[in-house]
Design an enzyme around this catalytic site. Structure first.
Site, PDB file in Angstrom:
ATOM      1  N   LYS A   1      46.421  34.083  45.411  1.00 35.74           N
ATOM      2  CA  LYS A   1      47.234  33.048  44.790  1.00 35.74           C
ATOM      3  C   LYS A   1      48.689  33.211  45.234  1.00 35.74           C
ATOM      4  O   LYS A   1      49.143  34.338  45.415  1.00 35.74           O
ATOM      5  CB  LYS A   1      47.190  33.197  43.256  1.00 35.74           C
ATOM      6  CG  LYS A   1      45.911  32.729  42.613  1.00 35.74           C
ATOM      7  CD  LYS A   1      46.004  32.804  41.098  1.00 35.74           C
ATOM      8  CE  LYS A   1      44.695  32.455  40.438  1.00 35.74           C
ATOM      9  NZ  LYS A   1      44.291  31.043  40.599  1.00 35.74           N
TER      10      LYS A   1
ATOM     11  N   ASP B   1      43.235  34.659  32.233  1.00 32.44           N
ATOM     12  CA  ASP B   1      41.968  34.184  32.787  1.00 32.44           C
ATOM     13  C   ASP B   1      40.752  34.784  32.055  1.00 32.44           C
ATOM     14  O   ASP B   1      39.615  34.485  32.376  1.00 32.44           O
ATOM     15  CB  ASP B   1      41.911  34.491  34.291  1.00 32.44           C
ATOM     16  CG  ASP B   1      41.153  33.436  35.067  1.00 32.44           C
ATOM     17  OD1 ASP B   1      40.999  32.317  34.544  1.00 32.44           O
ATOM     18  OD2 ASP B   1      40.695  33.739  36.192  1.00 32.44           O
TER      19      ASP B   1
ATOM     20  N   ARG C   1      33.357  30.878  38.364  1.00 31.95           N
ATOM     21  CA  ARG C   1      32.017  30.269  38.384  1.00 31.95           C
ATOM     22  C   ARG C   1      30.976  31.258  38.906  1.00 31.95           C
ATOM     23  O   ARG C   1      29.811  31.195  38.527  1.00 31.95           O
ATOM     24  CB  ARG C   1      32.061  28.968  39.209  1.00 31.95           C
ATOM     25  CG  ARG C   1      32.516  29.162  40.626  1.00 31.95           C
ATOM     26  CD  ARG C   1      32.915  27.857  41.316  1.00 31.95           C
ATOM     27  NE  ARG C   1      34.252  27.401  40.951  1.00 31.95           N
ATOM     28  CZ  ARG C   1      34.807  26.287  41.396  1.00 31.95           C
ATOM     29  NH1 ARG C   1      34.134  25.492  42.207  1.00 31.95           N
ATOM     30  NH2 ARG C   1      36.035  25.941  41.040  1.00 31.95           N
TER      31      ARG C   1
HETATM   32  N1  BES Z   1      41.603  30.972  36.928  1.00 30.99           N
HETATM   33  C1  BES Z   1      41.738  29.925  37.844  1.00 30.99           C
HETATM   34  C2  BES Z   1      41.965  28.561  37.184  1.00 30.99           C
HETATM   35  C3  BES Z   1      43.255  28.403  36.438  1.00 30.99           C
HETATM   36  C4  BES Z   1      44.362  27.910  37.088  1.00 30.99           C
HETATM   37  C5  BES Z   1      43.325  28.691  35.106  1.00 30.99           C
HETATM   38  C6  BES Z   1      45.551  27.745  36.389  1.00 30.99           C
HETATM   39  C7  BES Z   1      44.509  28.509  34.416  1.00 30.99           C
HETATM   40  C8  BES Z   1      45.614  28.038  35.056  1.00 30.99           C
HETATM   41  C9  BES Z   1      40.502  29.806  38.719  1.00 30.99           C
HETATM   42  O1  BES Z   1      39.844  31.002  38.979  1.00 30.99           O
HETATM   43  C10 BES Z   1      40.964  29.255  40.032  1.00 30.99           C
HETATM   44  O2  BES Z   1      41.752  29.879  40.662  1.00 30.99           O
HETATM   45  N2  BES Z   1      40.458  28.086  40.376  1.00 30.99           N
HETATM   46  C11 BES Z   1      40.843  27.448  41.562  1.00 30.99           C
HETATM   47  C12 BES Z   1      39.626  26.785  42.151  1.00 30.99           C
HETATM   48  C13 BES Z   1      39.806  26.302  43.570  1.00 30.99           C
HETATM   49  C14 BES Z   1      39.950  27.473  44.496  1.00 30.99           C
HETATM   50  C15 BES Z   1      38.601  25.476  43.940  1.00 30.99           C
HETATM   51  C16 BES Z   1      41.911  26.393  41.221  1.00 30.99           C
HETATM   52  O3  BES Z   1      41.855  25.784  40.174  1.00 30.99           O
HETATM   53  O4  BES Z   1      42.812  26.213  42.044  1.00 30.99           O
HETATM   54 ZN    ZN Z   2      40.022  32.491  37.488  1.00 28.79          ZN
HETATM   55 ZN    ZN Z   3      40.625  32.086  40.620  1.00 26.37          ZN
END
Ligand code: BES
Ligand code: ZN
Ligand code: ZN
Length: 464
Positions: free
Chosen positions: A241, A252, A315
């Site tokens: 990230k 999370d 997921r």
């Molecule tokens: N934990 C994150 C989602 C999230 C983002 C929760 C911001 C709370 C605030 C999740 O694991 C994630 O990173 N999802 C990605 C998915 C993408 C790579 C398809 C996302 O949402 O960008």
């Molecule tokens: Zn996550």
């Molecule tokens: Zn993630």
């Protein structure tokens, strides 16, 4: 701060709710005019000489009383008052208790000097204590379980990692007489949880699958399975990230914290339902041993998953836990809670939980429960076109969509692929990415974890 039901006002300060119209009729209307107090929603006017705190509300709806109470308790805690009282009736009991407990919540664990407050007691003044006791006690249990969830969400990843989350679950099981089974990595390998194990591989903490069960004394009316995403930290993994998106990713684990809060509430309410809480506790990190984009994982179900982004890790954890949970418990309802996608916030805003599933009827029931509980949810509809976006050329399914739109739904559809045919109509997925955490106060929420899911699910289970 102690909250009690009493029949007479005997506190330092009494709190009075009032609408705009009430100002003109008020015995202190001259003072109120001088103070320019118009009784706007959540505004306060402290009449120190009269030992009176006035709080504005648009009307007597629970929603408005709840936030007005939150505003009152913040004002009281910042003052030097030792005790305060509110008039309560059956209709506003829950709103006032939640306003007090949720609105007055503070998380001080990492402050070297916790804020001091003089306020020791809040009295709820009513005519008939006996008649209101049950409502009062129920509201307190649910609000405190919500704060329990908030506390865990707010705890930093050095203190809550998979092993300490398992320890916390063990302690909750002991205190609330729940059954408790915990699987470490050796057991997870035996269970063939290849997707979940891959996500946690680069962490110095061992992944844990936690299973708590509450079984009522009387025959259970229904059996409910809850599954929570417990990413104690999500760095994104090798699909790292950006720095600013990584901040707050201690949250999370909020899905896991929610299901622990729910089972705590239900066991204390002693409801005649059997509740199972399953948590996948994992830390998503980088390192030489990290799982990679291009890997193909074999999930517990046997389905193979092409990894194209290691940040879509929740997921992967969830599908192994869902598969395990479906095998272990034949449930009437299966609900999963997860901070799954940023896309859910794009779709619904940051206050609303996204709900997905195959049963319109069940989605509607949960919509009603959420409304009665003060939580916000919105439905995101599945469709067969979005489903195709998860197609993989080399494995059974891809962990991300091949298109940039509808990310919350494609994540929900990914999970749907691992729900057994006989459970399709029993299952709902709640994406709490936006609603579980806040950096600016809203409604009864202060900075940090909100406890999303706990009030809504307690309300639903109570209604069964
Ligand atoms: N934990 C994150 C989602 C999230 C983002 C929760 C911001 C709370 C605030 C999740 O694991 C994630 O990173 N999802 C990605 C998915 C993408 C790579 C398809 C996302 O949402 O960008
Ligand atoms: Zn996550
Ligand atoms: Zn993630």
């Amino acid at each position: 701060m102690k909250i009690e039901l009493v029949t007479q006002i005997k506190s330092d300060v009494h709190v009075e709710f009032m609408t705009k119209k009430d100002v003109a009729k008020h015995q202190f209307k001259k003072i109120l005019n001088k103070a320019n107090f118009e009784a706007a929603q959540d505004s306060v006017c402290f009449l120190y000489d009269q030992d009176l705190l006035l709080v504005g509300t648009e009307d007597q709806s629970p929603e408005n009383i709840r936030t007005a109470t939150a505003s009152a308790i913040k004002t009281l805690k910042a003052s030097n008052v030792k005790s305060a009282s509110f008039n309560v009736e059956k209709e506003c009991m829950k709103a006032i208790v939640e306003g007090l407990i949720l609105g007055g919540y503070e998380f001080n664990r990492y402050k070297s000097e916790p804020k001091k407050t003089a306020l020791k007691r809040v009295d709820l003044v009513c005519k008939d204590i006996k008649a209101l006791m049950k409502d009062f006690e129920e509201a307190v249990i649910i609000a405190e379980a919500t704060c329990f969830t908030r506390d865990i969400v707010n705890t930093i990843p050095e203190d809550i990692h998979p092993e300490t989350l398992a320890e916390l679950a063990r302690n909750l099981a002991k205190e609330n007489t729940l059954e408790c089974t915990i699987l470490g990595e050796k057991a997870l390998k035996k269970e063939k949880c290849g997707a979940m194990l891959a996500v946690g591989r680069a962490s110095r903490h061992e992944s844990q699958l936690i299973h708590l069960a509450y079984k009522p004394k009387k025959k259970a009316k229904k059996v409910i399975t809850l599954v929570g995403k417990g990413l104690t930290y999500d760095s994104g993994g090798l699909s790292l990230k950006p720095g600013t998106s990584m901040v707050t990713m201690k949250m999370d684990k909020a899905g896991a914290c929610a299901v622990l809060g729910i089972i705590k509430a239900i066991s204390e309410l002693k409801l005649d339902v059997e509740v199972h809480a399953f948590v996948g506790a994992v830390e998503n990190m980088i390192g030489g041993d990290a799982y990679k984009p291009d890997d193909v994982l074999v999930s517990r179900s046997g389905k193979t998953i092409e990894v194209r982004n290691t940040d879509a890790e929740g997921r992967l954890v969830l599908v192994d836990v869902l598969d395990y949970a479906q095998e272990k418990v034949k449930a009437d309802y299966i609900f999963d809670f997860a901070t799954l996608t940023g896309a859910c916030m794009v779709a619904l805003g940051q206050y609303t939980t996204g709900v997905m599933g195959n049963s319109h009827e069940l989605k509607h029931k949960l919509y009603e429960a959420a409304n009665n509980s003060g939580e916000l949810i919105g439905t995101l509809p599945f469709n067969k076109h979005l489903k195709k976006q998860l197609k993989s050329e080399i494995a059974d399914i891809c962990n991300i969509s091949n298109k940039p739109y509808g990310g919350a739904i494609t994540a929900g559809l990914f999970l749907d692929n691992f729900i057994k045919e006989e459970n399709k109509e029993k299952w709902l997925h709640f994406d709490i990415a936006g609603s579980a955490y806040t950096e600016s106060p809203w409604d009864v929420h202060t900075y940090g974890g909100t406890g999303a899911g706990v009030r809504m699910m307690s309300e639903f289970i109570k209604s069964l």
